[in-house]
Write a protein that holds these residues in place. Sequence first.
Motif, PDB file in Angstrom:
ATOM      1  N   MET A   1       0.789  -1.200  -0.039  1.00  0.00           N
ATOM      2  CA  MET A   1       0.178   0.017   0.060  1.00  0.00           C
ATOM      3  C   MET A   1       0.997   1.393   0.190  1.00  0.00           C
ATOM      4  N   GLN A   2       0.232   2.338  -0.732  1.00  0.00           N
ATOM      5  CA  GLN A   2       1.190   3.531  -0.739  1.00  0.00           C
ATOM      6  C   GLN A   2       0.728   4.358   0.464  1.00  0.00           C
ATOM      7  N   ILE A   3       1.778   4.879   0.949  1.00  0.00           N
ATOM      8  CA  ILE A   3       1.707   5.881   2.183  1.00  0.00           C
ATOM      9  C   ILE A   3       2.128   7.260   1.820  1.00  0.00           C
ATOM     10  N   ASP A   4       1.216   8.225   2.545  1.00  0.00           N
ATOM     11  CA  ASP A   4       1.477   9.484   2.612  1.00  0.00           C
ATOM     12  C   ASP A   4       1.692  10.051   3.976  1.00  0.00           C
ATOM     13  N   ILE A   5       2.828  10.845   4.109  1.00  0.00           N
ATOM     14  CA  ILE A   5       3.105  11.077   5.440  1.00  0.00           C
ATOM     15  C   ILE A   5       2.883  12.750   5.613  1.00  0.00           C
ATOM     16  N   ILE A   6       2.253  12.962   6.467  1.00  0.00           N
ATOM     17  CA  ILE A   6       1.903  14.403   6.893  1.00  0.00           C
ATOM     18  C   ILE A   6       2.456  14.953   7.942  1.00  0.00           C
ATOM     19  N   CYS A   7       3.405  15.944   8.129  1.00  0.00           N
ATOM     20  CA  CYS A   7       4.157  16.461   9.169  1.00  0.00           C
ATOM     21  C   CYS A   7       4.132  18.031   9.270  1.00  0.00           C
ATOM     22  N   GLU A  21      15.639  12.555   7.083  1.00  0.00           N
ATOM     23  CA  GLU A  21      16.599  11.332   6.762  1.00  0.00           C
ATOM     24  C   GLU A  21      16.137   9.938   7.400  1.00  0.00           C
ATOM     25  N   SER A  22      15.532   9.924   8.526  1.00  0.00           N
ATOM     26  CA  SER A  22      15.033   8.645   9.031  1.00  0.00           C
ATOM     27  C   SER A  22      13.780   8.034   8.369  1.00  0.00           C
ATOM     28  N   ILE A  23      13.157   8.759   7.810  1.00  0.00           N
ATOM     29  CA  ILE A  23      11.913   8.563   7.072  1.00  0.00           C
ATOM     30  C   ILE A  23      12.557   8.066   5.676  1.00  0.00           C
ATOM     31  N   LYS A  24      13.280   8.638   5.081  1.00  0.00           N
ATOM     32  CA  LYS A  24      13.879   7.714   3.661  1.00  0.00           C
ATOM     33  C   LYS A  24      14.609   6.818   4.025  1.00  0.00           C
ATOM     34  N   LYS A  25      15.044   6.255   5.067  1.00  0.00           N
ATOM     35  CA  LYS A  25      15.578   5.032   5.565  1.00  0.00           C
ATOM     36  C   LYS A  25      14.622   4.038   5.562  1.00  0.00           C
ATOM     37  N   GLN A  26      13.337   4.061   5.769  1.00  0.00           N
ATOM     38  CA  GLN A  26      12.452   3.162   6.230  1.00  0.00           C
ATOM     39  C   GLN A  26      12.383   1.966   5.045  1.00  0.00           C
ATOM     40  N   LYS A  27      12.229   0.904   5.688  1.00  0.00           N
ATOM     41  CA  LYS A  27      11.986  -0.268   4.624  1.00  0.00           C
ATOM     42  C   LYS A  27      10.935  -1.119   4.696  1.00  0.00           C
ATOM     43  N   LYS A  28      10.327  -1.948   3.499  1.00  0.00           N
ATOM     44  CA  LYS A  28       9.344  -2.728   3.434  1.00  0.00           C
ATOM     45  C   LYS A  28       8.060  -1.898   3.314  1.00  0.00           C
ATOM     46  N   VAL A  29       8.017  -0.659   2.921  1.00  0.00           N
ATOM     47  CA  VAL A  29       7.006   0.277   2.793  1.00  0.00           C
ATOM     48  C   VAL A  29       7.235   0.951   1.538  1.00  0.00           C
ATOM     49  N   ALA A  30       5.947   1.572   1.137  1.00  0.00           N
ATOM     50  CA  ALA A  30       5.941   2.378  -0.507  1.00  0.00           C
ATOM     51  C   ALA A  30       5.483   3.930  -0.152  1.00  0.00           C
ATOM     52  N   ILE A  31       6.625   4.594   0.301  1.00  0.00           N
ATOM     53  CA  ILE A  31       6.329   5.919   0.695  1.00  0.00           C
ATOM     54  C   ILE A  31       6.021   6.991  -0.590  1.00  0.00           C
TER      55      ILE A  31
END
Length: 280
Positions: A1-7, A21-31
């Motif tokens: 599933m595609q994910i949108d992050i709101i901050c 940077e920590s968000i970009k390193k996330q694995k096994k997800v589709a941002i």
Amino acid sequence: MQIDIICPLYNAEDYILKLNESIKKQKKVAIKNIFYLMTESKDHTEEILKKNKIKYTKIKKSEFSHSLTRETAAMKSKSDILVFITQDIVIESDEWLYELTKNIASGKVAAAFSRQITKYNNIEKYTREKNYPATSRIVSKSDIKRLGLNTFFFSDASSAIKTSVYKKLKGYDGKKLPTNEDMYIAYKLIMNGYKISYESDSVVYHSHNFTLKELYNRYKLTGEFMKQNSYLDEFGTTKSGGGLAKYVLKRAIKEGNIKVLVRFPFDMAARYIGMKVGRR
């Protein structure tokens, strides 16, 4: 599933680069997207965003709302899952996002929130222990009798909601809530038959060292929220707060945490008085 992050961002110069940077390193997800919503700041947040080519939307300070600012971005999302975070969380695991969203992706729940840990040895250490235990759980409408107000405990410091459900429930109903927009949506989720999971393996560090005045102001806003949403009173707000206070005192005594024991009566008084004033 595609994910949108709101901050949302405000005076975020000390956080933004490490967070991004920590968000970009996330694995096994589709941002798919990261929506940074920057309120006019007094520091160098905007310069840092521009220099590092990080996309953002700028809003005026007078236009910011904990609920409406998030809702506006969320309603534009075309991804499957919405993730709400705050600028001051610290993410150390590259599977934080996977652990947060896995039960939404599998269809078990409609929403989820992360475990929060503080790096300080203060009262927040014990409130975090109480509110964010080491064991995951899933709650539904059937848990209201057992958990009371805690059935709607939810935190968008790090949370996720299935986009279609968020939109179906109309988010925060276009309201300009002073705080607790996360509890507002959690109540709507539960009362409409959806389930919420607390994901203890999705960990973020979220640390504060509030002055008594800051604590008073935070609980004053919470009091205003509770006044505006008085239907929540039937679920035992006083009982919930009293249980937390007892837990903090018990743990501080057990550990011999003198600083916390000295601070405790003043800290709890600031919370109590702030809440009472906010409800007037």
